[in-house]
Design a protein around this motif. Structure first.
Motif, PDB file in Angstrom:
ATOM      1  N   ALA A 195      25.007 -26.007  -9.016  1.00  0.00           N
ATOM      2  CA  ALA A 195      24.758 -26.948 -10.105  1.00  0.00           C
ATOM      3  C   ALA A 195      24.747 -26.267 -11.465  1.00  0.00           C
ATOM      4  CB  ALA A 195      23.441 -27.676  -9.882  1.00  0.00           C
ATOM      5  N   ASN A 196      24.309 -25.011 -11.495  1.00  0.00           N
ATOM      6  CA  ASN A 196      24.125 -24.320 -12.767  1.00  0.00           C
ATOM      7  C   ASN A 196      25.109 -23.188 -13.015  1.00  0.00           C
ATOM      8  OD1 ASN A 196      21.585 -25.712 -13.694  1.00  0.00           O
ATOM      9  ND2 ASN A 196      20.907 -24.944 -11.707  1.00  0.00           N
ATOM     10  N   GLY A 197      25.903 -22.860 -12.008  1.00  0.00           N
ATOM     11  CA  GLY A 197      26.897 -21.812 -12.177  1.00  0.00           C
ATOM     12  C   GLY A 197      26.317 -20.436 -12.404  1.00  0.00           C
ATOM     13  N   VAL A 198      25.216 -20.113 -11.713  1.00  0.00           N
ATOM     14  CA  VAL A 198      24.576 -18.808 -11.866  1.00  0.00           C
ATOM     15  C   VAL A 198      24.296 -18.202 -10.492  1.00  0.00           C
ATOM     16  CG1 VAL A 198      23.501 -19.345 -14.091  1.00  0.00           C
ATOM     17  CG2 VAL A 198      22.268 -19.835 -11.969  1.00  0.00           C
ATOM     18  N   HIS A 199      24.170 -16.890 -10.471  1.00  0.00           N
ATOM     19  CA  HIS A 199      23.726 -16.220  -9.253  1.00  0.00           C
ATOM     20  C   HIS A 199      22.252 -16.548  -8.994  1.00  0.00           C
ATOM     21  CE1 HIS A 199      27.279 -13.726 -10.169  1.00  0.00           C
ATOM     22  NE2 HIS A 199      27.277 -13.423  -8.886  1.00  0.00           N
ATOM     23  N   VAL A 200      21.894 -16.652  -7.729  1.00  0.00           N
ATOM     24  CA  VAL A 200      20.510 -16.829  -7.308  1.00  0.00           C
ATOM     25  C   VAL A 200      20.118 -15.678  -6.392  1.00  0.00           C
ATOM     26  CG1 VAL A 200      18.978 -18.207  -5.830  1.00  0.00           C
ATOM     27  CG2 VAL A 200      20.335 -19.332  -7.584  1.00  0.00           C
ATOM     28  N   VAL A 201      18.931 -15.116  -6.649  1.00  0.00           N
ATOM     29  CA  VAL A 201      18.399 -14.024  -5.834  1.00  0.00           C
ATOM     30  C   VAL A 201      17.028 -14.454  -5.321  1.00  0.00           C
ATOM     31  CG1 VAL A 201      17.722 -11.591  -5.785  1.00  0.00           C
ATOM     32  CG2 VAL A 201      19.623 -12.326  -7.261  1.00  0.00           C
ATOM     33  N   SER A 202      16.904 -14.633  -4.018  1.00  0.00           N
ATOM     34  CA  SER A 202      15.661 -15.089  -3.405  1.00  0.00           C
ATOM     35  C   SER A 202      15.112 -13.992  -2.499  1.00  0.00           C
ATOM     36  CB  SER A 202      15.914 -16.366  -2.606  1.00  0.00           C
ATOM     37  OG  SER A 202      14.705 -16.888  -2.108  1.00  0.00           O
ATOM     38  N   GLY A 226      11.496 -13.736   6.214  1.00  0.00           N
ATOM     39  CA  GLY A 226      12.500 -12.886   5.573  1.00  0.00           C
ATOM     40  C   GLY A 226      13.686 -13.710   5.123  1.00  0.00           C
ATOM     41  N   GLY A 227      14.884 -13.311   5.549  1.00  0.00           N
ATOM     42  CA  GLY A 227      16.069 -14.090   5.215  1.00  0.00           C
ATOM     43  C   GLY A 227      16.396 -14.103   3.736  1.00  0.00           C
ATOM     44  N   SER A 228      15.931 -13.089   3.010  1.00  0.00           N
ATOM     45  CA  SER A 228      16.251 -12.991   1.590  1.00  0.00           C
ATOM     46  C   SER A 228      17.762 -13.023   1.407  1.00  0.00           C
ATOM     47  CB  SER A 228      15.697 -11.683   1.017  1.00  0.00           C
ATOM     48  OG  SER A 228      14.303 -11.575   1.225  1.00  0.00           O
ATOM     49  N   PHE A 229      18.210 -13.559   0.270  1.00  0.00           N
ATOM     50  CA  PHE A 229      19.652 -13.659   0.086  1.00  0.00           C
ATOM     51  C   PHE A 229      20.026 -13.648  -1.391  1.00  0.00           C
ATOM     52  CE2 PHE A 229      18.277 -18.038  -0.194  1.00  0.00           C
ATOM     53  CZ  PHE A 229      19.087 -18.585  -1.178  1.00  0.00           C
ATOM     54  N   LEU A 239      26.416 -13.773  -0.793  1.00  0.00           N
ATOM     55  CA  LEU A 239      26.921 -12.416  -0.963  1.00  0.00           C
ATOM     56  C   LEU A 239      26.180 -11.433  -0.073  1.00  0.00           C
ATOM     57  CD1 LEU A 239      27.216 -12.328  -4.863  1.00  0.00           C
ATOM     58  CD2 LEU A 239      28.993 -12.910  -3.187  1.00  0.00           C
ATOM     59  N   TYR A 240      24.911 -11.724   0.179  1.00  0.00           N
ATOM     60  CA  TYR A 240      24.109 -10.879   1.068  1.00  0.00           C
ATOM     61  C   TYR A 240      23.035 -11.731   1.717  1.00  0.00           C
ATOM     62  CZ  TYR A 240      20.737  -7.665   2.942  1.00  0.00           C
ATOM     63  OH  TYR A 240      19.870  -7.038   3.806  1.00  0.00           O
ATOM     64  N   LEU A 241      22.805 -11.505   2.999  1.00  0.00           N
ATOM     65  CA  LEU A 241      21.766 -12.203   3.753  1.00  0.00           C
ATOM     66  C   LEU A 241      20.966 -11.198   4.558  1.00  0.00           C
ATOM     67  CD1 LEU A 241      20.442 -14.825   4.768  1.00  0.00           C
ATOM     68  CD2 LEU A 241      22.211 -14.933   6.534  1.00  0.00           C
ATOM     69  N   ALA A 242      19.664 -11.145   4.328  1.00  0.00           N
ATOM     70  CA  ALA A 242      18.777 -10.223   5.040  1.00  0.00           C
ATOM     71  C   ALA A 242      18.371 -10.806   6.383  1.00  0.00           C
ATOM     72  CB  ALA A 242      17.538  -9.931   4.199  1.00  0.00           C
ATOM     73  N   LYS A 264      29.165  -6.503 -14.935  1.00  0.00           N
ATOM     74  CA  LYS A 264      28.593  -6.244 -13.624  1.00  0.00           C
ATOM     75  C   LYS A 264      27.203  -5.620 -13.732  1.00  0.00           C
ATOM     76  CE  LYS A 264      33.075  -5.851 -11.355  1.00  0.00           C
ATOM     77  NZ  LYS A 264      34.018  -5.006 -10.577  1.00  0.00           N
ATOM     78  N   VAL A 265      26.350  -6.037 -12.811  1.00  0.00           N
ATOM     79  CA  VAL A 265      25.000  -5.503 -12.734  1.00  0.00           C
ATOM     80  C   VAL A 265      24.636  -5.364 -11.265  1.00  0.00           C
ATOM     81  CG1 VAL A 265      23.955  -7.802 -12.886  1.00  0.00           C
ATOM     82  CG2 VAL A 265      22.607  -5.803 -13.487  1.00  0.00           C
ATOM     83  N   LYS A 266      23.883  -4.338 -10.946  1.00  0.00           N
ATOM     84  CA  LYS A 266      23.467  -4.097  -9.570  1.00  0.00           C
ATOM     85  C   LYS A 266      22.021  -4.548  -9.382  1.00  0.00           C
ATOM     86  CE  LYS A 266      26.734  -0.371  -8.612  1.00  0.00           C
ATOM     87  NZ  LYS A 266      26.905   1.040  -8.172  1.00  0.00           N
ATOM     88  N   VAL A 267      21.859  -5.507  -8.480  1.00  0.00           N
ATOM     89  CA  VAL A 267      20.560  -6.122  -8.228  1.00  0.00           C
ATOM     90  C   VAL A 267      19.993  -5.587  -6.913  1.00  0.00           C
ATOM     91  CG1 VAL A 267      19.386  -8.292  -7.716  1.00  0.00           C
ATOM     92  CG2 VAL A 267      21.143  -8.208  -9.502  1.00  0.00           C
ATOM     93  N   GLY A 268      18.739  -5.170  -6.939  1.00  0.00           N
ATOM     94  CA  GLY A 268      18.072  -4.691  -5.737  1.00  0.00           C
ATOM     95  C   GLY A 268      17.004  -5.662  -5.278  1.00  0.00           C
ATOM     96  N   ILE A 269      16.930  -5.893  -3.971  1.00  0.00           N
ATOM     97  CA  ILE A 269      15.869  -6.727  -3.414  1.00  0.00           C
ATOM     98  C   ILE A 269      15.046  -5.895  -2.437  1.00  0.00           C
ATOM     99  CG2 ILE A 269      17.180  -8.855  -3.717  1.00  0.00           C
ATOM    100  CD1 ILE A 269      17.768  -8.859  -0.759  1.00  0.00           C
ATOM    101  N   VAL A 270      13.751  -6.139  -2.443  1.00  0.00           N
ATOM    102  CA  VAL A 270      12.827  -5.442  -1.545  1.00  0.00           C
ATOM    103  C   VAL A 270      12.145  -6.492  -0.676  1.00  0.00           C
ATOM    104  CG1 VAL A 270      10.762  -4.004  -1.364  1.00  0.00           C
ATOM    105  CG2 VAL A 270      12.461  -3.557  -3.174  1.00  0.00           C
TER     106      VAL A 270
END
Length: 292
Positions: A208-215, A231-234, A243-246, A4-10
């Motif tokens: 397609a790639n089986g990975v998390h995406v952070v936009s 906005g609408g980062s996710f 998992l999260y939608l701004a 597990k890792v905690k990802v932050g978006i600004v």
């Protein structure tokens, strides 16, 4: 088992004063770290307004070397907070040579390297070809303290090839610093269609790639009110679930825990990687396949 890792978006708005934007970003990174973030991603070209709406030679004065002043400041911050920072900047490589570039600073403050945007758009209000030379470093992954990450930038997000290659290089998470918005003259149906396409294509990279995406996108009205950055980062999981939608209007600092071990589970149960017919993909290197 989990990893597990905690990802932050600004997600933030910007002004015409670079020092103000950098100070604001620093404050937001501190906020994310206080919420437990281990990796923090900023939006595309966060130190300025999105200047590519016009072809103006004065805007080249916004560029800086990488490493340079901004990465030096963020490196010290990363070390202080023990966080990885993903920072999108306007790079001056040499006299008359510029790139749209993202730098990665590890949690000990070490500069790990940079990725230069490969796909450069040229559309009304997005005249990036005037400013940016296409990236020549290829696709990149960065082995940070907390995860091996892939970084792509904005227009790159529309191209499955970039996501695929970066994933094949070992990226556990794909990060997309972004600056995209709606012309305020547009109708709501067009706005909705554009945003949904933007989100859908990136979620498809997860699947397609089986990975998390952070936009991570910016917000606010720019270009004298003609452009509303949406906005609408996710953050999406390795099967494209949000998992999260701004929100579209508000500035946001959000921290999301993700489990990188989910990649193995999804790739095992949905074995797209196993079933790839790499022997048949040579045509993808052509611009177009003519019938004759």
């Amino acid at each position: 088992m989990s990893k597990k890792v905690k990802v932050g978006i600004v997600q933030m708005s910007c002004t015409a004063v670079p020092s103000e934007n950098l100070q604001k970003a620093v404050a937001r990174i501190r906020e994310a770290a206080s919420k437990g973030a281990q990796i923090v991603c900023l939006q595309e070209l966060f130190t300025s307004l999105y200047f590519c709406d016009v072809e103006d030679y004065n805007n080249f004065k916004l560029a800086e070397p990488i490493p340079g002043p901004s990465t030096d400041a963020l490196s010290a911050l990363a070390k202080e907070l023990n966080v990885v920072i993903i920072a999108s900047l306007f790079e001056k490589r040499a006299e008359g040579l510029y790139h749209n570039t993202t730098a990665v600073l590890d949690a000990d403050g070490k500069y790990l390297g940079k990725y230069r945007k490969m796909h450069i758009p040229d559309d009304p209000a997005y005249y990036e070809k005037f400013y940016f030379t296409p990236g020549d470093l290829g696709y990149k992954v960065f082995k940070t303290k907390f995860a091996t990450i892939g970084v792509l930038i904005c227009w790159d997000q529309w191209y499955p090839e970039g996501a695929r290659i970066t994933s094949l290089m070992g990226a556990e998470v794909l990060f997309y610093p972004t600056a995209i918005g709606w012309a305020t003259s547009q109708d709501e149906a067009t706005n909705s269609e554009q945003y949904n396409a933007w989100q859908t294509i990136q979620r498809s990279h997860s699947v397609a790639n089986g990975v998390h995406v952070v936009s991570v996108n910016r917000v606010g009205f720019e270009q004298n009110g003609a452009m509303k950055f949406w906005g609408g980062s996710f953050i999406s999981n390795p099967f494209g679930r949000i998992l999260y939608l701004a929100p579209h209007e508000d500035e946001v600092v959000h921290v999301q825990e993700i489990d990188l071990k989910q990649t193995d589970n999804y790739r095992t149960h949905w074995p797209f990687m196993r079933d790839r017919r790499i022997d048949s993909y040579q045509p993808i290197t052509k611009r177009y396949i003519d019938e004759d």
